[in-house]
Design a protein around this motif. Structure first.
Motif, mmCIF file in Angstrom:
data_model
loop_
_atom_site.group_PDB
_atom_site.id
_atom_site.type_symbol
_atom_site.label_atom_id
_atom_site.label_comp_id
_atom_site.label_asym_id
_atom_site.label_seq_id
_atom_site.Cartn_x
_atom_site.Cartn_y
_atom_site.Cartn_z
ATOM 1 N N GLU A 175 8.782 1.694 5.373
ATOM 2 C CA GLU A 175 9.564 2.625 6.201
ATOM 3 C C GLU A 175 8.788 3.922 6.473
ATOM 4 O OE1 GLU A 175 12.530 2.398 3.288
ATOM 5 O OE2 GLU A 175 12.546 0.290 3.908
ATOM 6 N N GLY A 176 8.969 4.430 7.669
ATOM 7 C CA GLY A 176 8.434 5.761 7.993
ATOM 8 C C GLY A 176 6.944 5.808 8.252
ATOM 9 N N VAL A 177 6.256 4.659 8.256
ATOM 10 C CA VAL A 177 4.811 4.673 8.539
ATOM 11 C C VAL A 177 4.625 4.389 10.029
ATOM 12 C CG1 VAL A 177 2.554 3.677 8.001
ATOM 13 C CG2 VAL A 177 4.319 3.816 6.216
ATOM 14 N N PRO A 178 4.021 5.327 10.777
ATOM 15 C CA PRO A 178 3.882 5.087 12.218
ATOM 16 C C PRO A 178 3.011 3.871 12.533
ATOM 17 C CG PRO A 178 2.845 7.180 11.576
ATOM 18 C CD PRO A 178 3.478 6.611 10.343
ATOM 19 N N ILE A 179 3.406 3.155 13.587
ATOM 20 C CA ILE A 179 2.618 2.009 14.065
ATOM 21 C C ILE A 179 2.004 2.409 15.409
ATOM 22 C CG2 ILE A 179 2.707 -0.375 14.893
ATOM 23 C CD1 ILE A 179 4.974 -0.883 12.935
ATOM 24 N N VAL A 180 0.697 2.240 15.509
ATOM 25 C CA VAL A 180 -0.039 2.619 16.718
ATOM 26 C C VAL A 180 -0.460 1.347 17.439
ATOM 27 C CG1 VAL A 180 -2.182 3.685 17.541
ATOM 28 C CG2 VAL A 180 -0.886 4.765 15.690
ATOM 29 N N ARG A 181 -0.125 1.254 18.758
ATOM 30 C CA ARG A 181 -0.579 0.086 19.530
ATOM 31 C C ARG A 181 -1.999 0.339 20.011
ATOM 32 N NH1 ARG A 181 0.516 0.981 25.164
ATOM 33 N NH2 ARG A 181 1.168 3.141 25.386
ATOM 34 N N PRO A 189 -0.660 10.739 15.122
ATOM 35 C CA PRO A 189 -1.549 9.849 15.888
ATOM 36 C C PRO A 189 -1.035 9.641 17.309
ATOM 37 C CG PRO A 189 -0.254 8.594 14.293
ATOM 38 C CD PRO A 189 0.072 10.043 14.048
ATOM 39 N N GLU A 190 -1.916 9.238 18.203
ATOM 40 C CA GLU A 190 -1.510 8.930 19.586
ATOM 41 C C GLU A 190 -1.084 7.472 19.698
ATOM 42 O OE1 GLU A 190 -5.140 10.171 21.659
ATOM 43 O OE2 GLU A 190 -3.927 11.796 22.510
ATOM 44 N N HIS A 191 -0.279 7.171 20.722
ATOM 45 C CA HIS A 191 0.155 5.812 21.060
ATOM 46 C C HIS A 191 1.000 5.155 19.955
ATOM 47 C CE1 HIS A 191 -2.498 6.410 24.363
ATOM 48 N NE2 HIS A 191 -3.579 6.415 23.601
ATOM 49 N N VAL A 192 1.839 5.981 19.337
ATOM 50 C CA VAL A 192 2.767 5.449 18.331
ATOM 51 C C VAL A 192 3.894 4.716 19.058
ATOM 52 C CG1 VAL A 192 4.466 6.111 16.574
ATOM 53 C CG2 VAL A 192 2.244 7.262 16.660
ATOM 54 N N VAL A 193 4.273 3.549 18.545
ATOM 55 C CA VAL A 193 5.344 2.795 19.201
ATOM 56 C C VAL A 193 6.703 3.221 18.659
ATOM 57 C CG1 VAL A 193 3.861 0.804 19.607
ATOM 58 C CG2 VAL A 193 5.301 0.853 17.573
ATOM 59 N N ASP A 194 7.721 2.945 19.468
ATOM 60 C CA ASP A 194 9.097 3.214 19.061
ATOM 61 C C ASP A 194 9.676 1.858 18.642
ATOM 62 O OD1 ASP A 194 11.811 3.514 18.980
ATOM 63 O OD2 ASP A 194 11.955 4.703 20.817
ATOM 64 N N LEU A 195 9.822 1.652 17.357
ATOM 65 C CA LEU A 195 10.247 0.323 16.887
ATOM 66 C C LEU A 195 11.647 -0.043 17.372
ATOM 67 C CD1 LEU A 195 8.993 -0.286 13.247
ATOM 68 C CD2 LEU A 195 8.345 -1.493 15.344
ATOM 69 N N LYS A 196 12.489 0.973 17.583
ATOM 70 C CA LYS A 196 13.857 0.668 18.087
ATOM 71 C C LYS A 196 13.781 0.100 19.498
ATOM 72 C CE LYS A 196 16.705 3.956 15.580
ATOM 73 N NZ LYS A 196 15.856 5.169 15.492
ATOM 74 N N PHE A 230 0.853 -1.188 0.000
ATOM 75 C CA PHE A 230 0.000 0.000 0.000
ATOM 76 C C PHE A 230 0.892 1.242 0.000
ATOM 77 C CE2 PHE A 230 -2.202 -3.366 2.548
ATOM 78 C CZ PHE A 230 -3.047 -3.776 1.522
ATOM 79 N N PRO A 231 1.123 1.861 -1.173
ATOM 80 C CA PRO A 231 2.137 2.920 -1.257
ATOM 81 C C PRO A 231 1.747 4.204 -0.537
ATOM 82 C CG PRO A 231 0.981 2.652 -3.364
ATOM 83 C CD PRO A 231 0.510 1.544 -2.476
ATOM 84 N N ASN A 232 0.439 4.390 -0.262
ATOM 85 C CA ASN A 232 0.018 5.653 0.366
ATOM 86 C C ASN A 232 -0.400 5.481 1.828
ATOM 87 O OD1 ASN A 232 0.443 7.175 -1.997
ATOM 88 N ND2 ASN A 232 -1.429 6.270 -2.862
ATOM 89 N N LEU A 233 0.104 4.404 2.440
ATOM 90 C CA LEU A 233 -0.251 4.116 3.835
ATOM 91 C C LEU A 233 0.262 5.232 4.754
ATOM 92 C CD1 LEU A 233 -1.700 1.767 5.192
ATOM 93 C CD2 LEU A 233 0.518 0.634 5.468
ATOM 94 N N LYS A 234 -0.656 5.741 5.603
ATOM 95 C CA LYS A 234 -0.256 6.835 6.515
ATOM 96 C C LYS A 234 -0.078 6.338 7.946
ATOM 97 C CE LYS A 234 -2.208 10.937 4.389
ATOM 98 N NZ LYS A 234 -3.405 10.959 3.575
ATOM 99 N N THR A 235 -0.867 5.324 8.355
ATOM 100 C CA THR A 235 -0.775 4.820 9.730
ATOM 101 C C THR A 235 -1.141 3.340 9.752
ATOM 102 O OG1 THR A 235 -1.667 6.969 10.440
ATOM 103 C CG2 THR A 235 -1.456 5.289 12.140
ATOM 104 N N ILE A 236 -0.375 2.573 10.539
ATOM 105 C CA ILE A 236 -0.701 1.156 10.767
ATOM 106 C C ILE A 236 -1.204 1.047 12.202
ATOM 107 C CG2 ILE A 236 0.241 -1.184 10.921
ATOM 108 C CD1 ILE A 236 2.516 -0.151 8.987
ATOM 109 N N PHE A 237 -2.405 0.509 12.367
ATOM 110 C CA PHE A 237 -2.968 0.295 13.704
ATOM 111 C C PHE A 237 -2.886 -1.183 14.045
ATOM 112 C CE2 PHE A 237 -5.125 4.069 12.089
ATOM 113 C CZ PHE A 237 -5.027 4.951 13.157
#
Ligand code: NAP
Ligand code: GLV
Length: 309
Positions: A80-86, A299-306, A56-63
């Motif tokens: 890369e660069g798409v925020p992941i929200v828990r 978005p809120e509750h974005v995780v830090d993948l590192k 999905f090339p235009n993905l803005k947020t993964i929940f």
């Protein structure tokens, strides 16, 4: 613009109903029939196949449908660069509070012993201990751990928590970091694990940590199965160092039929049901976050993948 959903069909219907009400202007797509991939801006998923989100090339947020994001972090090919929200939502928190309080009370009131006595038709009273003499320790004092700690305090247990950074919750003793772990364990008659699974926490429930607990302590494992070194758990139970365990999560799920956990007299096994995301309440949290992104906010509750959570 569309939201794509990957969940089972039964729960999918609840999500569909909730989003139709909350996000009538955002088309909801099914994982098996995504339509035009360029239209997908939001994904709400549990355990997508590795690399699938890159389509999905235009993905803005993964929940994440769950609080844990290990099912996403394990994908070596995430976009890369798409925020992941828990998932942070009141239904999931309430379910975990119920499960942890129920399980802590179960061990506190010697129900494992009474279950054995019932099978053997033994009528024997075990002396009751007041909650204010029982120390409950919670590994992971985040959204779920803190909510459980607060409710357990309400029962008058002595409650403490262990986290990466120090915490300031009224009536809850805070331990943190590597130096805080052993003293925290030494005062945990009932140990609850609500940590995320990361490279730092994998295998944290092992022979050394079990040995640091008071003799006869109980374990409630509701974080992830890979926190537990399973042979060490069995050895600690069989030696009496651990008095009992409630296990909700396992290295292999479903738990294989030949696992010794199924028939162990000091273990309660449940199938990863400590808490579940409730579509009705969770859709509100996801919809509010989608509205934030649409308004140009983070978005809120974005995780830090590192960090891994
Ligand atoms: P959260 O709010 O992110 O909290 C995580 C807590 O763990 C935080 O207090 C964090 O410390 C602590 N932590 C992480 N790494 C640590 C480390 N290396 N050393 C010490 N403390 C560490 O997460 P949550 O929403 O409470 O969820 C926790 C986990 O529960 C999820 O990741 C998932 O695995 C599990 N879960 C299981 C079920 C089930 O049904 N069994 C349901 C939901 C969730 P800081 O506060 O200092 O950052
Ligand atoms: C369930 O295990 C979750 O992470 O929410």
């Amino acid at each position: 613009m569309a939201l794509i959903l990957k969940t089972d069909i039964e729960r999918g219907n609840s999500w569909h109903r909730a989003f139709a009400r909350l996000l009538p202007d955002v088309p909801l797509r099914d994982w098996r029939a995504p339509g035009d991939p360029e239209e997908i801006e939001f994904a709400l998923v549990w355990a997508p196949e590795a690399g699938a989100l890159r389509k999905f090339p235009n993905l803005k947020t993964i929940f994440s449908i769950g609080a844990g994001i290990d099912h996403l972090a394990s994908d070596p090919d995430l976009p890369e660069g798409v925020p992941i929200v828990r998932m942070v939502e009141p239904g999931l928190t309430a379910g975990m509070v119920e499960f942890v309080v129920m399980s802590a009370l179960y061990h506190h009131r010697f129900m494992l012993d009474y279950a054995v006595q019932q099978r053997e038709k033994v009528w024997h009273e075990i002396e009751q201990i007041p909650t204010f003499r029982r120390r409950v320790g919670i590994l992971g004092l985040g959204v779920l751990g803190a909510a459980c700690a607060e409710k357990l305090r309400g029962f008058d247990f002595q409650v403490s928590g262990w986290s990466r950074r120090p915490k300031d919750h009224a009536g809850i003793e805070s331990f943190h970091g590597a130096d805080g772990l052993m003293p925290f364990l030494a005062r945990s008659d009932i140990l609850v694990c609500l940590l995320p699974l990361t490279t730092e926490t994998e295998g944290i429930l092992n022979a050394e940590t079990f040995a640091a607990l008071p003799r006869g302590a109980a374990l409630i494992s509701a974080g992830r199965g890979k926190h537990v070194v399973e042979p060490d758990l069995l050895a600690a139970l069989d030696s009496g160092q651990l008095g009992g365990a409630t296990l909700d999560v396992f290295r292999d799920e479903p738990l294989p039929p030949d696992s010794p956990f199924w028939a162990h007299p000091r273990i309660v096994v449940v199938p990863h049901i400590a808490s579940m995301t409730i579509a009705e309440t969770a859709a509100e949290a996801v919809a509010a976050n989608i509205r934030r992104v649409q308004a140009g906010q983070a978005p809120e509750h974005v995780v830090d993948l590192k960090r891994g959570y």
